[in-house]
Design a protein around this motif. Structure first.
Motif, PDB file in Angstrom:
ATOM      1  N   UNK A  98     -47.579 -58.707  18.221  1.00 39.15           N
ATOM      2  CA  UNK A  98     -46.256 -58.101  18.030  1.00 39.15           C
ATOM      3  C   UNK A  98     -45.807 -58.160  16.579  1.00 39.15           C
ATOM      4  N   UNK A  99     -46.034 -59.291  15.917  1.00 40.68           N
ATOM      5  CA  UNK A  99     -45.600 -59.431  14.515  1.00 40.68           C
ATOM      6  C   UNK A  99     -46.253 -58.377  13.630  1.00 40.68           C
ATOM      7  N   UNK A 100     -47.533 -58.116  13.865  1.00 40.45           N
ATOM      8  CA  UNK A 100     -48.243 -57.116  13.066  1.00 40.45           C
ATOM      9  C   UNK A 100     -47.865 -55.687  13.472  1.00 40.45           C
ATOM     10  N   UNK A 101     -47.363 -55.523  14.698  1.00 36.47           N
ATOM     11  CA  UNK A 101     -46.975 -54.194  15.155  1.00 36.47           C
ATOM     12  C   UNK A 101     -45.614 -53.752  14.603  1.00 36.47           C
ATOM     13  N   UNK A 102     -44.784 -54.691  14.176  1.00 37.22           N
ATOM     14  CA  UNK A 102     -43.432 -54.342  13.723  1.00 37.22           C
ATOM     15  C   UNK A 102     -43.427 -53.290  12.610  1.00 37.22           C
ATOM     16  N   UNK A 103     -44.269 -53.418  11.561  1.00 36.48           N
ATOM     17  CA  UNK A 103     -44.289 -52.353  10.544  1.00 36.48           C
ATOM     18  C   UNK A 103     -44.722 -51.003  11.114  1.00 36.48           C
ATOM     19  N   UNK A 104     -45.625 -51.018  12.086  1.00 41.17           N
ATOM     20  CA  UNK A 104     -46.051 -49.766  12.720  1.00 41.17           C
ATOM     21  C   UNK A 104     -44.893 -49.139  13.500  1.00 41.17           C
ATOM     22  N   UNK A 105     -44.104 -49.985  14.190  1.00 44.65           N
ATOM     23  CA  UNK A 105     -42.939 -49.461  14.891  1.00 44.65           C
ATOM     24  C   UNK A 105     -42.022 -48.732  13.908  1.00 44.65           C
ATOM     25  N   UNK A 106     -41.854 -49.321  12.733  1.00 50.01           N
ATOM     26  CA  UNK A 106     -40.948 -48.734  11.732  1.00 50.01           C
ATOM     27  C   UNK A 106     -41.425 -47.354  11.293  1.00 50.01           C
ATOM     28  N   UNK A 107     -42.710 -47.215  10.951  1.00 47.15           N
ATOM     29  CA  UNK A 107     -43.197 -45.915  10.466  1.00 47.15           C
ATOM     30  C   UNK A 107     -43.230 -44.889  11.592  1.00 47.15           C
ATOM     31  N   UNK A 108     -43.476 -45.339  12.813  1.00 46.25           N
ATOM     32  CA  UNK A 108     -43.490 -44.403  13.949  1.00 46.25           C
ATOM     33  C   UNK A 108     -42.079 -43.886  14.232  1.00 46.25           C
ATOM     34  N   UNK A 109     -41.084 -44.770  14.150  1.00 43.14           N
ATOM     35  CA  UNK A 109     -39.700 -44.329  14.379  1.00 43.14           C
ATOM     36  C   UNK A 109     -39.252 -43.362  13.280  1.00 43.14           C
ATOM     37  N   UNK A 110     -39.675 -43.602  12.040  1.00 43.49           N
ATOM     38  CA  UNK A 110     -39.372 -42.657  10.957  1.00 43.49           C
ATOM     39  C   UNK A 110     -39.994 -41.291  11.268  1.00 43.49           C
ATOM     40  N   UNK A 111     -41.227 -41.303  11.735  1.00 45.29           N
ATOM     41  CA  UNK A 111     -41.893 -40.056  12.126  1.00 45.29           C
ATOM     42  C   UNK A 111     -41.154 -39.381  13.279  1.00 45.29           C
ATOM     43  N   UNK A 112     -40.687 -40.181  14.224  1.00 46.34           N
ATOM     44  CA  UNK A 112     -39.919 -39.651  15.353  1.00 46.34           C
ATOM     45  C   UNK A 112     -38.648 -38.953  14.881  1.00 46.34           C
TER      46      UNK A 112
END
Length: 435
Positions: free
Chosen positions: A400-414
């Motif tokens: 989960x800790x490593x996924x947090x930056x991915x969540x951020x870029x995916x939400x920006x893309x969204x």
């Protein structure tokens, strides 16, 4: 309290209580909707209406594509096609920082573009590339996080089973238009993950030294092109009017089966298990469609969508604010509900609102699907999250800790997909699939 209000209350409260008790989402919707419909109609008429709604919900030619695409994905997962796609992905990504992780992202996009399943893509690619990355010194947590974050691209890039479900619920929406609309958002998701992976790989010192000579490149392409041709045949055939999406799904099964036998990775004795797994997956989806049809009837009778629309418009009549609220709701819903039931429940609620100010049904569909794809990689019920952690042999809390930056870029893309309609509509408009 009139019967309509009581029925709405019974259905909503029933779904919440049964979900909290651990009921499967299909049973939760079915039981609660059946209880609600019996408040509105006498028992015998309620049972007849519920049966008719279930049959009507499943009686769709478009939905026939789902079992075929599921079966095609399972055949490819077992037939050696995944390995050939990984070879092609390595040609694209081998010079990028963290090339094996980048290969994983590209391979997920390619495999998803053939199978339409994010879970299948993450499972296939993680099981093959995970050990290779570990051997090169990548941490298991990093490899799993990259695999999980890029897995949903397969649900965005066509063919996509969730888009087929949306087209059925939304009514008279071109599946071909939805498929074409998914290319740019799906590729943007993958590219965003690749950019972030590059930065993280450099920081961690994951520099690979593998290089290809011309002979190796040609050999890899020769092995991979037959698999990649499946994309061209299926999508090209649909766009060219040679066959429908449903017929294309059947062609995908035949082609992948022939290819798997040619590769000699699939045996006749493997087919019963593949067929059984495909039947189980299809049965779950079809059951959800059936019971959600009862729920849709109850919502229509009790005017729940109109009440929610009135409530949202009471907050603001600014489309930007309303879209942000919808995104927030769908992101939250996606964390505890699979995409299929979420589409079945929220499309009849939100679609009339956005149509009121002229938003394209195709554009809204991509926004909804992308929101719910995020939920597949988030706890507590993210299917791709669990599959990726199991394949990568890591615990969820480690990833989960490593996924947090991915969540951020995916939400920006969204947000880009939500507020820039051209990202979804340019390709289907250019192909004449939408006005």
């Amino acid at each position: 309290m009139n019967s309509a209000t009581l029925a709405a209350l019974i259905m909503v409260v029933g779904i919440v209580i049964t979900l909290c008790l651990g009921f499967p989402i299909g049973l939760s919707i079915g039981i609660s909707s059946a209880a609600a419909i019996m408040v509105i109609l006498p028992f015998d008429k309620a049972m007849i209406t519920a049966s008719q709604r279930m049959f009507t919900g499943a009686n769709s030619f478009s939905l026939l594509a789902i079992p075929f695409f599921v079966l095609a994905g399972n055949i490819m997962n077992n037939g050696g096609i995944a390995k050939r796609l990984i070879g092609c992905a390595k040609l694209i990504a081998h010079r990028l920082p963290g090339s094996l992780a980048q290969t994983n992202i590209v391979a997920n996009m390619l495999f998803g573009a053939i199978s339409g399943s994010g879970v299948a893509a993450a499972s296939a690619m993680g099981s093959i590339l995970g050990p290779m990355e570990e051997k090169e010194g990548y941490s298991k947590e990093f490899s799993a996080a990259v695999n999980i974050a890029s897995g949903p691209t397969g649900m965005m890039i066509p063919p996509s089973n969730i888009m087929i479900v949306y087209s059925t619920v939304a009514g008279s929406v071109s599946i071909a238009a939805l498929f074409m609309a998914g290319y740019i958002p799906g590729i943007l998701w993958g590219v965003a993950c690749m950019v972030l992976t590059g930065f993280m790989a450099k920081k961690r010192g994951y520099i690979d030294t593998e290089r290809y000579n011309v002979k190796e490149v040609l050999k890899t392409l020769w092995q991979g092109i037959p698999s990649l041709l499946l994309i061209v045949i299926v999508i090209g055939g649909i766009l060219g009017g040679v066959f429908t999406a449903t017929e294309g799904s059947a062609i995908a099964v035949v082609y992948s089966l022939i290819l798997s036998f040619i590769y000699r990775n699939l045996k006749i004795r493997d087919l019963p298990k593949i067929l059984l797994d495909s039947v189980k997956t299809t049965a779950i989806v079809e059951f959800l469609v059936c019971v959600s049809s009862i729920m849709s009837w109850v919502m229509s009778f009790t005017k729940i969508p109109q009440m929610i629309a009135h409530g949202l418009l009471g907050i603001s009549n600014n489309p930007v604010v309303i879209l942000l609220i919808m995104n927030f709701i769908l992101l939250i819903v996606g964390t505890f509900m699979d995409p299929t039931p979420a589409v079945l429940i929220f499309t009849p609620i939100f679609l009339p609102i956005v149509q009121g100010w002229g938003m394209s049904v195709v554009h809204f569909g991509l926004m909804m699907v992308m929101n719910l794809c995020v939920g597949t990689i988030t706890p507590p019920v993210g299917a791709i999250l669990f599959a990726g952690c199991k394949i990568g042999n890591v615990k969820i809390e480690q990833v989960i800790r490593l996924l947090l930056p991915f969540f951020a870029v995916v939400v920006i893309t969204l947000m880009m997909v939500t507020f820039i309609p051209g990202l979804s509509l340019t390709i289907p408009s250019a192909l004449g699939l939408i006005a």
